[in-house]
Design an enzyme around this catalytic site. Structure first.
Site, PDB file in Angstrom:
ATOM      1  CG  HIS A 284      -0.275  -0.005   2.531  1.00  0.00           C
ATOM      2  ND1 HIS A 284       0.275   1.126   3.096  1.00  0.00           N
ATOM      3  CD2 HIS A 284      -0.069  -1.006   3.426  1.00  0.00           C
ATOM      4  CE1 HIS A 284       0.784   0.833   4.280  1.00  0.00           C
ATOM      5  NE2 HIS A 284       0.605  -0.463   4.503  1.00  0.00           N
TER       6      HIS A 284
ATOM      7  CB  CYS B 202       1.407  -3.768   5.200  1.00  0.00           C
ATOM      8  SG  CYS B 202      -0.157  -4.515   5.698  1.00  0.00           S
TER       9      CYS B 202
END
Length: 344
Positions: free
Chosen positions: A283, A299
């Protein structure tokens, strides 16, 4: 006294050319290859040109900041390896020539600020804690300057240096910006590789050719990224961030789940690529200057613009391979939620 003051001003102009505003469009467009390795903490016309050329060639330096820092060196090394050029942290003549040959047009150009650039709404202040973000209607930019810098993949410092005495808040005002494409198409991505040790992400086509490179922030010791191979499950533009109390982030006081509205300053930025382990994804970020220089909650963070290019060109089911995985047992628990979950 006046003669002394005039002499002092002239000395500053001679010995501190950056203060004299010599980093302008002409200096960057006409910049030659530096003979020795540039400083990592000073704005440099040649480095600015190098970063823009790397960005155009799909070897992202992350944020274009005009400094020969870690991410610029990573991108240069990847480009050199892909093109069979020796790399020793200096900018080899062959590398400089190939980058210039692979790109057309000036590296910085004039841009006229539009109504959309200054319309807003803008945040008065971006909260530092997630608890304080949940009541906001949108995680917007904090100023037109921030939005323009991100639009052209630049740091605010570099944008301001190239445009002295500009306010950046008036429609119709002309500024100098990096000449980078607004949208990009890549050949079909067959595989994505995430190197935990080097903090990089690479995309390959079906023949194994490297077609895109990005610096990345990848997990942390207490919240590592997965091991092995996952798959892309979907992509979302302008994702909503969902906080789950099971994450147990030390900085969050709330014991209940909550959502944070979309926007470029959302905790997962303006683009989300879901992976086949619960809570994990690739992301964007609200802090492009911190990419590959800080830790994440498990992440993989890219700049907003790099996450968008990857997300718009990767398909569901594409394998994502994690390299140099740590051997601790916690990282093997791929189903354990350690990152964040996003949705449209």
């Amino acid at each position: 006294m006046m003669r002394w003051m005039l002499g002092a001003v002239m000395s500053l102009w001679i010995f501190c050319p950056a203060l004299a505003g010599n980093l302008d469009a002409v200096a960057v467009n006409d910049a030659a290859r530096p003979e020795k390795q540039p400083a990592t903490d000073k704005l440099n016309a040649s480095v600015t040109k190098l970063q823009i050329l790397l960005d155009r060639a799909q070897f992202s330096p992350g944020q274009i900041d005009g400094k020969f820092g870690e991410n610029a060196q990573k991108a240069m090394k990847a480009f050199a390896e892909q093109n069979g050029i020796a790399f020793d942290k200096t900018i080899a003549p062959e590398l400089w020539d190939q980058l210039n040959a692979a790109s057309e047009g000036p590296v910085v150009v004039d841009y006229t600020i539009t109504d959309a650039d200054v319309k807003g709404p803008f945040l008065k202040r971006l909260p530092a804690k997630l608890d304080e973000m949940k009541s906001l209607e949108a995680l917007s930019y904090t100023s037109p300057l921030e939005g323009l810098a991100e639009k052209f993949h630049m740091s605010e410092e570099l944008l301001k240096t190239l445009n002295p005495r500009k306010a950046f808040d008036k429609s119709g005002e002309t500024i100098v910006v990096a000449n980078v494409p607004a949208q990009r198409e890549l050949p079909r991505i067959a595989r994505v590789e995430i190197d935990k040790t080097r903090a990089t992400l690479k995309a390959f086509d079906g023949s194994g050719r490297l077609i895109a490179f990005y610096p990345a922030t990848i997990g942390s010791p207490d919240r590592p990224t997965p091991m092995g191979t996952l798959k892309v499950t979907g992509t979302h533009e302008q994702p909503t961030y969902h906080y789950n109390p099971e994450y147990k982030f030390k900085s969050v006081k709330s014991k209940r789940p909550f959502d944070i509205k979309p926007g470029p300053n959302n905790p997962v930025g303006s683009y989300w690529i879901g992976l086949s382990a619960q809570g994990y994804g690739i992301h964007g970020t609200a802090e492009p200057d911190r990419v590959s220089k800080s830790a994440s909650h498990g992440c993989i963070r890219l700049t907003n613009w790099d996450a968008r290019v990857l997300g718009e060109n990767v398909k569901r089911g594409t394998p994502v391979v994690f390299l140099d995985a740590p051997t601790d047992t916690s990282s093997r628990q791929q189903g354990k939620t350690a990152g964040s979950r996003a949705s449209n």
